[in-house]
Design an enzyme around this catalytic site. Structure first.
Site, short mmCIF file in Angstrom:
data_model
loop_
_atom_site.label_atom_id
_atom_site.label_comp_id
_atom_site.label_asym_id
_atom_site.label_seq_id
_atom_site.Cartn_x
_atom_site.Cartn_y
_atom_site.Cartn_z
N ALA A 171 0.86 -1.26 -0.15
CA ALA A 171 0.16 0.03 0.15
C ALA A 171 0.89 1.34 0.11
O ALA A 171 0.38 2.40 -0.15
CB ALA A 171 -0.78 0.02 1.25
N CYS A 172 2.10 1.16 0.09
CA CYS A 172 3.02 2.32 0.08
C CYS A 172 3.94 2.61 -1.02
O CYS A 172 4.36 1.61 -1.51
CB CYS A 172 4.17 1.98 1.23
#
Length: 141
Positions: free
Chosen positions: A11-12
């Site tokens: 998600a980063c």
């Protein structure tokens, strides 16, 4: 170089860019999605020692319970901070990359280049459009 591990959060964006840079170098790393498979306290201790930085360097503030847990308070020692990371893996800053050339928190993502084999890579375009140019400088070389 085949022994590369990335402690990754898909998600980063920084973590995704770091993984893409490793693959751009022709390496398929071992991917540890640390939110699904959190490292043990001992593994965290080893990662911190290998980076040569303190535990606080591995703590992430943004998007974590850092403030509500009061982790900015200097009363917390390294062992206590490691316990917090074990309890709340989202507190681990990412991505951390381990290679035979060293271990590093790769923020910004192009920091991973220091840990890859010698040999200049072609320019790489990050997800935000920024172009990364490899200087060819590596650790231990």
């Amino acid at each position: 170089m085949t022994d590369v591990t990335i402690f990754h959060n898909p998600a980063c964006a920084t973590s995704r860019n770091t993984l893409a840079l490793i693959r751009h170098a022709g390496i398929e790393p071992t991917i540890v999605e640390y939110l699904k498979t959190p490292p043990s306290k001992e593994q965290l201790r080893e990662l911190v020692a290998a980076t040569g930085q303190g535990v606080r360097a591995l703590l992430r503030e943004k998007g974590t319970p850092y403030a509500e847990l009061g982790l900015a308070d200097p009363k917390w020692n390294d062992e206590q901070l490691l316990d917090f990371i074990v309890q709340h893996p989202i507190l681990m800053n990412r991505p951390v990359v381990v290679t035979p050339l060293g271990t590093k928190l790769c923020r910004p993502s192009e920091g991973v280049l220091e840990l890859l084999p010698v040999g200049q890579l072609a320019p790489f375009t990050k997800s935000d459009g920024e172009v990364v140019h490899d200087s060819g400088v590596r650790r231990g070389c």
